[in-house]
Design a protein around this motif. Structure first.
Motif, PDB file in Angstrom:
ATOM      1  N   VAL A 189       0.838  -1.202   0.000  1.00 28.78           N
ATOM      2  CA  VAL A 189       0.000   0.000   0.000  1.00 28.78           C
ATOM      3  C   VAL A 189       0.870   1.248   0.000  1.00 28.78           C
ATOM      4  CG1 VAL A 189      -1.651   1.351   1.362  1.00 28.78           C
ATOM      5  CG2 VAL A 189      -2.011  -1.103   1.033  1.00 28.78           C
ATOM      6  N   GLU A 193       0.789   4.054  -2.950  1.00 27.68           N
ATOM      7  CA  GLU A 193       0.468   5.444  -2.624  1.00 27.68           C
ATOM      8  C   GLU A 193       1.595   6.377  -3.060  1.00 27.68           C
ATOM      9  OE1 GLU A 193      -0.511   5.643   1.506  1.00 27.68           O
ATOM     10  OE2 GLU A 193      -2.567   4.930   1.189  1.00 27.68           O
ATOM     11  N   ILE A 292      -6.307   2.961  -5.701  1.00 23.54           N
ATOM     12  CA  ILE A 292      -5.353   4.000  -5.319  1.00 23.54           C
ATOM     13  C   ILE A 292      -4.810   4.748  -6.525  1.00 23.54           C
ATOM     14  CG2 ILE A 292      -3.183   4.469  -4.078  1.00 23.54           C
ATOM     15  CD1 ILE A 292      -3.648   1.786  -2.581  1.00 23.54           C
TER      16      ILE A 292
END
Length: 296
Positions: A189, A193, A292
């Motif tokens: 993650v 990001e 994302i």
């Protein structure tokens, strides 16, 4: 306790999914006499087509087996399989049970105690490395349980894995697997990001990955997931988002149960649970990038 389990000893392999089939094939290649079983008929068909011999039932696969290996979705499925009356009748004090699933470590401790009361040894030995490393026999195996029981499984582990770790008492392997996947999921993650922020600023995503891999931001996601499965749009790592969400829930629940504050683990469990709901549990775990990265 009996000695090391060596070829051509009979091995029962319960759970013939994406990981189970290549792991079973490695055991066959090492000279063990293997009988497999899976509750799902399509899995049995696929396993048979891949050259995995099948028992007529789980109990038949387990009968006279020196070791019973489970590779199932979770600890509840493992316990259900091992508590089937016909399977119970097939297990003896000489049978070594090896749960290679990603199970709840506290549940594993309880199952260990229940089997020990019947004179049956259980070790937990979950794996990391995905389908590709299951195929070539280079999995990382995290073992928990009594040392003598793990000693008996050495030849089995050597056929399936390259890195074998003795993590501690019963449940330690499953705790380590859940915590490993927590770190892996959080790193993925964070990497996605970072790429999302950089891309919005005007950085080239592929160049960002190269820089990360030459710098201190390097992790498993930057090395083997960003370009290969995310920027390519393939999303084919072979590990589902539902299984990752389950492992993150296990890590968060373990922290809570033993009184350790782990707010990031709780947040990762929440985030991956939501992603599995949005994308479907069967989606590849790298597909979380779609939530994302706008272009993913």
């Amino acid at each position: 306790m009996a000695g090391m389990i060596s070829p051509p000893a009979a091995i029962a392999f319960i759970g013939l999914g994406k990981m189970g089939v290549p792991m079973a094939a490695r055991l066959i290649g090492a000279g063990f006499t293997l009988r497999g079983w899976d509750l799902a008929p399509p899995a049995r068909v696929a396993a048979s087509a891949a050259g995995i011999p099948l028992g007529a039932s789980a109990a038949e696969a387990c009968r006279d087996a020196a070791a019973v290996i489970t590779m199932l979705p979770d600890g509840k499925a493992v316990r259900a399989a091992l508590e089937d009356p016909a399977v119970v009748a097939a297990l003896t004090a000489e049978t070594l049970v090896i749960d290679m699933s990603s199970s709840d470590p506290l549940g594993t401790r309880a199952l260990h105690a229940a089997l020990a009361a019947r004179g049956i040894a259980l070790i937990d030995a979950p794996v990391s490395g995905g389908v590709s490393r299951a195929i070539d026999g280079t999995l990382a195996i995290m073992a928990g349980g009594e040392g003598a029981a793990i000693d008996r499984a050495e030849a089995l582990f050597a056929a399936m894995g390259k890195h074998i770790f003795r993590c501690g008492p019963p449940g330690a392997g499953h705790a380590m697997k859940a915590l490993n996947n927590y770190v892996s999921a959080a790193g993925l993650v964070a990497a996605i990001e970072a790429v999302a922020v950089g891309a919005r600023f005007g950085l080239d995503a592929a160049t960002m990955v190269d820089v990360l891999n030459a710098s201190t931001g390097r992790n498993n996601a930057t090395e083997v997931k960003l370009k290969q499965h995310i920027l390519s749009g393939g999303f084919g790592s072979g590990f589902s988002i539902g299984l990752m969400a389950k492992d993150l829930a296990t890590a968060g629940a373990l922290a809570e149960a033993i009184g350790v504050e782990a707010p990031l683990a709780a947040e990762m469990a929440r985030r991956w649970r939501a992603a599995a709901a949005d994308l479907g549990a069967a989606a590849d775990h790298t597909a979380i990038a779609r939530l994302i990265l706008p272009q993913a």
